[in-house]
Scaffold this active site. Structure first.
Site, PDB file in Angstrom:
ATOM      1  N   GLU A  24       1.067  -1.305   0.373  1.00  0.00           N
ATOM      2  CA  GLU A  24       0.034   0.332   0.109  1.00  0.00           C
ATOM      3  C   GLU A  24       1.009   1.039   0.140  1.00  0.00           C
ATOM      4  O   GLU A  24       2.391   1.835  -0.101  1.00  0.00           O
ATOM      5  CB  GLU A  24      -0.756  -0.064   1.342  1.00  0.00           C
ATOM      6  CG  GLU A  24      -2.771   0.166   0.983  1.00  0.00           C
ATOM      7  CD  GLU A  24      -3.288   0.551   0.060  1.00  0.00           C
ATOM      8  OE1 GLU A  24      -2.389   1.462  -0.005  1.00  0.00           O
ATOM      9  OE2 GLU A  24      -4.402   0.254   0.534  1.00  0.00           O
ATOM     10  N   ASP A  44      -9.948   1.637  -3.526  1.00  0.00           N
ATOM     11  CA  ASP A  44      -8.847   1.540  -2.943  1.00  0.00           C
ATOM     12  C   ASP A  44      -7.823   2.448  -3.046  1.00  0.00           C
ATOM     13  O   ASP A  44      -8.628   4.013  -2.374  1.00  0.00           O
ATOM     14  CB  ASP A  44      -8.356   0.236  -3.124  1.00  0.00           C
ATOM     15  CG  ASP A  44      -7.444  -0.169  -1.565  1.00  0.00           C
ATOM     16  OD1 ASP A  44      -6.775   0.869  -1.121  1.00  0.00           O
ATOM     17  OD2 ASP A  44      -6.940  -1.694  -1.028  1.00  0.00           O
TER      18      ASP A  44
END
Length: 287
Positions: free
Chosen positions: A17, A196
């Site tokens: 991420e 996301d």
């Protein structure tokens, strides 16, 4: 224009991420949330180094005087240029953790928090000021995720992943405040899975990674989908424009719950070149 995503970094990250380009270091910082790994990649070679932290790490960003700031399970942590902890802000209770985070154009670090089980309404949006004071800006969120600002500094974008929406807030850059009545810029029907992480390019277009959808989507500032770029893994997590010219879109991904034989690239980082667009330089955290 190329829309083919190539493998840039082979890694089996549980939940890769938060990619961010650090021009001063000539490197991309990113994390593996679940393993608490703070990662640094040289885009020229793909060489990646990892530092382990004893909590989940949602995202990191570079600091103006060197080192990194991190959004972690308990709140925020600062690392000096030698990698030693020099600040810690514990602002979250047990069962809550920080998720995605990014520095605004004025050097403040913003992070979304969520329950470990993504329980509805237990998340929030936090702002860490350069003096290391943390403020809860919004509460009653669920899974605040990707975030960024418009090039004109008049809009703030935030993904609510469980609602499958991209929200647009009015933004006052000088005061560091957002409006109280967001609009839904992109609604759930634009996604077959979960939006996301995101980033914004110099034209004000949004690039949104779709977790479970195997793609990154480009949306106009009005919320119109302009193109979809397939990513050769099921769970893309976030994206950022990387490199000296900020003209390569790098996409992180997650391997959690995926059989390696079915998706050997899961957890790796992918790059999309020749899109004909460039990203906005990242601002270091002012603290």
């Amino acid at each position: 224009m190329s829309e083919a995503a190539a493998l840039a970094v082979r890694r089996r990250a549980e939940c890769g991420e938060g990619p961010v380009w650090d021009a001063s270091a000539g490197a991309m910082h990113w994390v593996d949330i679940v393993r608490g790994e703070i990662l640094r990649t040289d885009p020229a070679t793909g060489e990646t180094t990892a530092t382990r932290y004893p909590e989940m790490v949602g995202a990191v960003a570079q600091r103006a005087d060197g080192g990194l700031v991190a959004a972690v399970a308990s709140g925020f942590v600062g690392f000096d240029a030698a990698g030693e902890i020099d600040h810690r802000v514990d602002c979250l209770p047990n069962g809550i953790r920080m998720n995605d985070a990014k520095v605004d154009p004025k050097g403040r670090f913003w992070a979304g928090s969520c329950a470990m089980d993504f329980a509805a309404g237990r998340g929030g949006l936090w702002m860490l000021a350069p003096d290391w004071s943390a403020t809860l800006v919004l509460d009653h969120l669920t899974q605040p995720n990707g975030l960024d600002w418009s090039p004109a500094h008049d809009a703030f974008y935030l993904v609510e992943t469980q609602a499958r929406q991209v929200l647009r807030f009015a933004w006052d850059a000088d005061r560091g405040t957002i409006g109280t009545s967001p609009t839904v810029l992109v609604d759930a029907d634009a996604f077959r899975a979960y939006p996301d992480g995101l980033c914004v390019d110099t034209r004000g277009h949004l690039w949104v990674a779709e977790y479970g959808g195997g793609a990154v989507h480009e949306f106009s500032a009005c919320g119109e989908r302009l193109q979809t770029v397939p990513i050769p893994t099921a769970q893309p997590t976030s994206c950022a424009f990387v490199g000296p010219a900020l003209d390569e879109l790098w996409v992180t991904s997650a391997a959690a719950g995926i059989d390696p034989s079915a998706d050997p690239g899961a957890g790796s980082v992918f790059v999309v070149r020749d899109l004909g667009v460039t990203g906005i330089p990242s601002t270091p955290f002012g603290g």
